[in-house]
Design a protein around this motif. Structure first.
Motif, PDB file in Angstrom:
ATOM      1  N   LEU A 128      24.407 -35.986  26.858  1.00  0.00           N
ATOM      2  CA  LEU A 128      25.124 -34.961  25.755  1.00  0.00           C
ATOM      3  C   LEU A 128      24.229 -34.629  24.366  1.00  0.00           C
ATOM      4  O   LEU A 128      24.318 -33.705  24.259  1.00  0.00           O
ATOM      5  CB  LEU A 128      26.225 -35.965  25.499  1.00  0.00           C
ATOM      6  CG  LEU A 128      27.624 -36.312  26.164  1.00  0.00           C
ATOM      7  CD1 LEU A 128      28.358 -37.179  25.862  1.00  0.00           C
ATOM      8  CD2 LEU A 128      28.070 -34.934  26.616  1.00  0.00           C
ATOM      9  N   HIS A 132      23.464 -30.810  23.915  1.00  0.00           N
ATOM     10  CA  HIS A 132      23.501 -30.329  22.482  1.00  0.00           C
ATOM     11  C   HIS A 132      22.466 -29.557  21.958  1.00  0.00           C
ATOM     12  O   HIS A 132      22.404 -28.641  21.324  1.00  0.00           O
ATOM     13  CB  HIS A 132      23.943 -31.484  21.442  1.00  0.00           C
ATOM     14  CG  HIS A 132      24.489 -31.033  20.188  1.00  0.00           C
ATOM     15  ND1 HIS A 132      23.216 -30.842  19.173  1.00  0.00           N
ATOM     16  CD2 HIS A 132      25.495 -30.519  19.547  1.00  0.00           C
ATOM     17  CE1 HIS A 132      23.791 -30.298  17.840  1.00  0.00           C
ATOM     18  NE2 HIS A 132      25.101 -30.203  18.137  1.00  0.00           N
ATOM     19  N   SER A 182      30.941 -23.506  24.662  1.00  0.00           N
ATOM     20  CA  SER A 182      30.407 -25.166  25.247  1.00  0.00           C
ATOM     21  C   SER A 182      30.022 -25.898  23.858  1.00  0.00           C
ATOM     22  O   SER A 182      30.183 -27.013  24.092  1.00  0.00           O
ATOM     23  CB  SER A 182      29.168 -24.807  26.196  1.00  0.00           C
ATOM     24  OG  SER A 182      29.624 -24.110  27.165  1.00  0.00           O
ATOM     25  N   ILE A 185      33.109 -27.278  22.378  1.00  0.00           N
ATOM     26  CA  ILE A 185      33.873 -28.230  23.074  1.00  0.00           C
ATOM     27  C   ILE A 185      32.805 -29.454  22.989  1.00  0.00           C
ATOM     28  O   ILE A 185      33.690 -30.572  22.847  1.00  0.00           O
ATOM     29  CB  ILE A 185      33.929 -27.807  24.719  1.00  0.00           C
ATOM     30  CG1 ILE A 185      34.773 -26.818  24.774  1.00  0.00           C
ATOM     31  CG2 ILE A 185      34.062 -29.201  25.761  1.00  0.00           C
ATOM     32  CD1 ILE A 185      34.892 -26.118  26.179  1.00  0.00           C
ATOM     33  N   LEU A 186      31.781 -29.577  22.889  1.00  0.00           N
ATOM     34  CA  LEU A 186      30.817 -30.553  22.930  1.00  0.00           C
ATOM     35  C   LEU A 186      31.055 -31.271  21.394  1.00  0.00           C
ATOM     36  O   LEU A 186      31.096 -32.477  21.270  1.00  0.00           O
ATOM     37  CB  LEU A 186      29.348 -30.295  23.119  1.00  0.00           C
ATOM     38  CG  LEU A 186      28.454 -31.274  23.090  1.00  0.00           C
ATOM     39  CD1 LEU A 186      28.810 -32.790  23.911  1.00  0.00           C
ATOM     40  CD2 LEU A 186      26.912 -30.900  23.287  1.00  0.00           C
ATOM     41  N   LEU A 189      34.293 -33.158  21.287  1.00  0.00           N
ATOM     42  CA  LEU A 189      34.852 -34.150  22.485  1.00  0.00           C
ATOM     43  C   LEU A 189      35.475 -35.185  22.162  1.00  0.00           C
ATOM     44  O   LEU A 189      35.119 -35.692  21.302  1.00  0.00           O
ATOM     45  CB  LEU A 189      33.376 -34.334  23.463  1.00  0.00           C
ATOM     46  CG  LEU A 189      33.600 -34.727  24.680  1.00  0.00           C
ATOM     47  CD1 LEU A 189      33.843 -33.540  25.624  1.00  0.00           C
ATOM     48  CD2 LEU A 189      31.890 -35.024  25.320  1.00  0.00           C
ATOM     49  N   TYR A 193      39.081 -31.910  23.225  1.00  0.00           N
ATOM     50  CA  TYR A 193      38.628 -31.540  24.715  1.00  0.00           C
ATOM     51  C   TYR A 193      37.928 -32.881  25.465  1.00  0.00           C
ATOM     52  O   TYR A 193      37.661 -33.901  24.976  1.00  0.00           O
ATOM     53  CB  TYR A 193      37.522 -30.513  24.626  1.00  0.00           C
ATOM     54  CG  TYR A 193      37.865 -29.250  23.821  1.00  0.00           C
ATOM     55  CD1 TYR A 193      38.556 -28.341  24.461  1.00  0.00           C
ATOM     56  CD2 TYR A 193      37.468 -29.396  22.854  1.00  0.00           C
ATOM     57  CE1 TYR A 193      38.766 -27.084  23.793  1.00  0.00           C
ATOM     58  CE2 TYR A 193      37.731 -28.193  21.982  1.00  0.00           C
ATOM     59  CZ  TYR A 193      38.411 -27.088  22.439  1.00  0.00           C
ATOM     60  OH  TYR A 193      38.486 -25.910  21.745  1.00  0.00           O
ATOM     61  N   ASP A 197      36.416 -30.833  30.734  1.00  0.00           N
ATOM     62  CA  ASP A 197      36.377 -29.492  30.098  1.00  0.00           C
ATOM     63  C   ASP A 197      34.872 -28.893  29.814  1.00  0.00           C
ATOM     64  O   ASP A 197      34.842 -27.716  30.079  1.00  0.00           O
ATOM     65  CB  ASP A 197      37.009 -29.441  28.633  1.00  0.00           C
ATOM     66  CG  ASP A 197      38.518 -29.936  28.810  1.00  0.00           C
ATOM     67  OD1 ASP A 197      39.240 -29.226  29.849  1.00  0.00           O
ATOM     68  OD2 ASP A 197      39.147 -30.278  28.151  1.00  0.00           O
ATOM     69  N   LEU A 198      34.219 -30.100  29.411  1.00  0.00           N
ATOM     70  CA  LEU A 198      32.921 -29.735  29.055  1.00  0.00           C
ATOM     71  C   LEU A 198      32.004 -29.240  30.334  1.00  0.00           C
ATOM     72  O   LEU A 198      31.269 -28.353  30.389  1.00  0.00           O
ATOM     73  CB  LEU A 198      32.107 -30.679  28.241  1.00  0.00           C
ATOM     74  CG  LEU A 198      30.620 -30.585  28.059  1.00  0.00           C
ATOM     75  CD1 LEU A 198      30.503 -29.567  26.928  1.00  0.00           C
ATOM     76  CD2 LEU A 198      30.057 -31.998  27.495  1.00  0.00           C
ATOM     77  N   LYS A 201      32.947 -25.934  31.555  1.00  0.00           N
ATOM     78  CA  LYS A 201      32.344 -24.668  30.868  1.00  0.00           C
ATOM     79  C   LYS A 201      30.766 -24.559  30.889  1.00  0.00           C
ATOM     80  O   LYS A 201      30.376 -23.550  31.136  1.00  0.00           O
ATOM     81  CB  LYS A 201      32.698 -24.815  29.361  1.00  0.00           C
ATOM     82  CG  LYS A 201      32.548 -23.669  28.484  1.00  0.00           C
ATOM     83  CD  LYS A 201      33.295 -22.515  29.050  1.00  0.00           C
ATOM     84  CE  LYS A 201      34.734 -22.647  28.979  1.00  0.00           C
ATOM     85  NZ  LYS A 201      35.438 -21.450  29.152  1.00  0.00           N
ATOM     86  N   LEU A 202      30.331 -25.774  31.137  1.00  0.00           N
ATOM     87  CA  LEU A 202      28.798 -25.901  31.209  1.00  0.00           C
ATOM     88  C   LEU A 202      28.417 -25.238  32.603  1.00  0.00           C
ATOM     89  O   LEU A 202      27.379 -24.472  32.736  1.00  0.00           O
ATOM     90  CB  LEU A 202      28.180 -27.245  31.276  1.00  0.00           C
ATOM     91  CG  LEU A 202      28.026 -27.564  29.693  1.00  0.00           C
ATOM     92  CD1 LEU A 202      27.595 -29.105  29.827  1.00  0.00           C
ATOM     93  CD2 LEU A 202      27.218 -26.870  28.985  1.00  0.00           C
TER      94      LEU A 202
END
Length: 434
Positions: A128, A132, A182, A185-186, A189, A193, A197-198, A201-202
């Motif tokens: 994660l 980011h 994205s 959402i991150l 998180l 979301y 979801d992440l 989208k990724l």
């Protein structure tokens, strides 16, 4: 069955190289050995191998070494027009191509950490953090897109290719939107979301970004190489620094000698030999579209620093501005004032030619003189004030006006009612207009 055995053989070879890298063996020799293996691996296979490496406990940062080497090898394979690879550094098309390769590398790394999210729960926090970092970096692709939109598309449009800019610009906006979504959402998180979801989208982002790279390298760039002349590239080169680049620096090998040719000087494509060299997708579009015959420069136009306008247009533009402007020349005489839509301070023709000192109350003349002296000496570039007048907040700004040689020509006063501007919150986009 044979294909799977061959894939497992490649996997074991790569895994062994990465383990030796972890033990501290020479990086360059390992990179050469890894290159020999990767040269025989397809993009689909590399993704599958990365999943197996993650499942076997190999750290993502070590697998990133694999990504870097693979992209370095693969970038030339995605370019079908090999003439693109011969374009010297510093040429705008070389810079665009390098940025596409940079995007491809970042997307492969993003895919690696996406696989880590899905297949290695114990490494999710590390993944994660890296995702980011990559998403923040990917926001910079906006500069790459803007150079294409602002510097390249105008030439295609003048040559009769309007569909390519429209479609590609839409896809660029969609891709940039995926990057921002994205990241949103991150950043939210587990509150707004879920991890699912992440991941979803990724996956969409990596797929669309890869498609973008292929569209650029296999359609757009070959088209630009064939259609744009040295003079047109010279004009692009002169403007591109204003926008910036995506994680690359232009080289200095290319030294243009042609005079700049701007889009308004271009009038369609008539050379059938050039048309035949274009990608088939582009040729088909060209036959269906009309060329742009608009003439920018008209009889009687004044050539300004950044364009051409008639006297009537200049006068109307100045009167349409939602601000009041006044110009005092280098002799400290009022030479011009505009009649803005909502006049704030009274100005009359009887004041034209008047010394600026006589245009202000005696109690403030010494301040006006000092501002102008500072401007003339080059010590200041702005003086600003704001006052309350009849329940409105008025913002007053003075700017020194200088020519290209830095010589002082006079002082510009700009007056604006900012009462309503201070109340603005949130955002209202162009698409929100009704």
């Amino acid at each position: 069955m044979e294909r799977r055995e061959e894939l497992m053989k490649k996997y074991m070879m790569i895994k062994d190289i990465l383990k030796r890298l972890h033990r501290g063996e020479d990086l360059e020799s390992l990179k050469k050995e890894l290159s020999n293996v990767l040269a025989k691996i397809t993009p689909w296979e590399i993704g599958f191998i990365e999943q197996m490496l993650i499942a076997d406990g190999i750290k993502p940062l070590e697998i990133a070494f694999l990504c870097n080497t693979h992209v370095e090898l693969f970038k030339d394979r995605i370019v079908e027009d090999k003439e693109l690879l011969k374009i010297p550094s510093g040429h705008p098309l070389n810079t665009l191509l390098r940025e596409s390769h940079e995007l491809l590398g970042d997307i492969e790394k993003l895919t690696l950490y996406l696989n880590t999210l899905k297949f290695a729960e114990e490494r999710r926090e590390e993944a994660l953090k890296e995702i980011h970092r990559l998403l923040i970096k990917l926001l910079g692709i906006k500069k790459h897109f803007m150079r294409i939109q602002m510097l390249v598309f105008p030439y295609l449009e003048r040559k009769g290719l309007t569909a390519i800019p429209r479609v590609l610009w839409t896809r660029q906006d969609q891709l940039f939107g995926l990057i921002k979504t994205s990241l949103k959402i991150l950043n939210n998180l587990r509150t707004q979301y879920s991890l699912e979801d992440l991941v979803a989208k990724l996956e969409e982002l990596t797929r669309e970004a890869t498609n973008m790279v292929f569209r650029e390298t296999r359609i757009l760039y070959p088209t630009l190489r064939i259609l744009l002349t040295e003079g047109e590239w010279t004009a692009i080169k002169m403007e591109e620094d204003l926008i910036g680049y995506y994680n690359v620096e232009p080289g200095n090998e290319w030294k243009p000698t042609a005079k700049p040719i701007y889009p308004y000087m271009v009038h369609g494509i008539t050379d059938k030999e050039i048309i035949e060299k274009l990608p088939s997708e582009v040729r088909n579009l060209l036959s269906k579209e009309e060329k742009d015959d608009y003439k920018l420069i008209r009889e009687g136009d004044l050539e300004l620093h950044e364009g051409y306008l008639s006297r009537d247009e200049i006068d109307a533009i100045l009167q349409t501005l939602p601000i009041d402007i006044s110009f005092v020349d280098k002799h400290n005489r009022l030479r011009y004032y505009s009649l803005g839509r909502e006049r704030i301070f009274v100005r009359t023709k009887t004041t034209l030619g008047r010394p600026v000192a006589y245009c202000h109350p005696p109690r403030s003349v010494h301040i006006v003189k000092r501002i102008i002296e500072e401007f003339k000496a080059g010590r200041r570039d702005k003086a600003e004030f704001w006052i309350n007048m009849g329940g409105r907040l008025i913002y007053i700004t003075y700017y020194p006006v200088r020519n290209d040689r830095g010589e002082y020509l006079g002082t510009l006063e700009v007056v604006q009612d900012i009462t309503n501007l201070k109340k603005i919150e949130g955002e209202k986009r162009l698409l929100d207009w009704k």
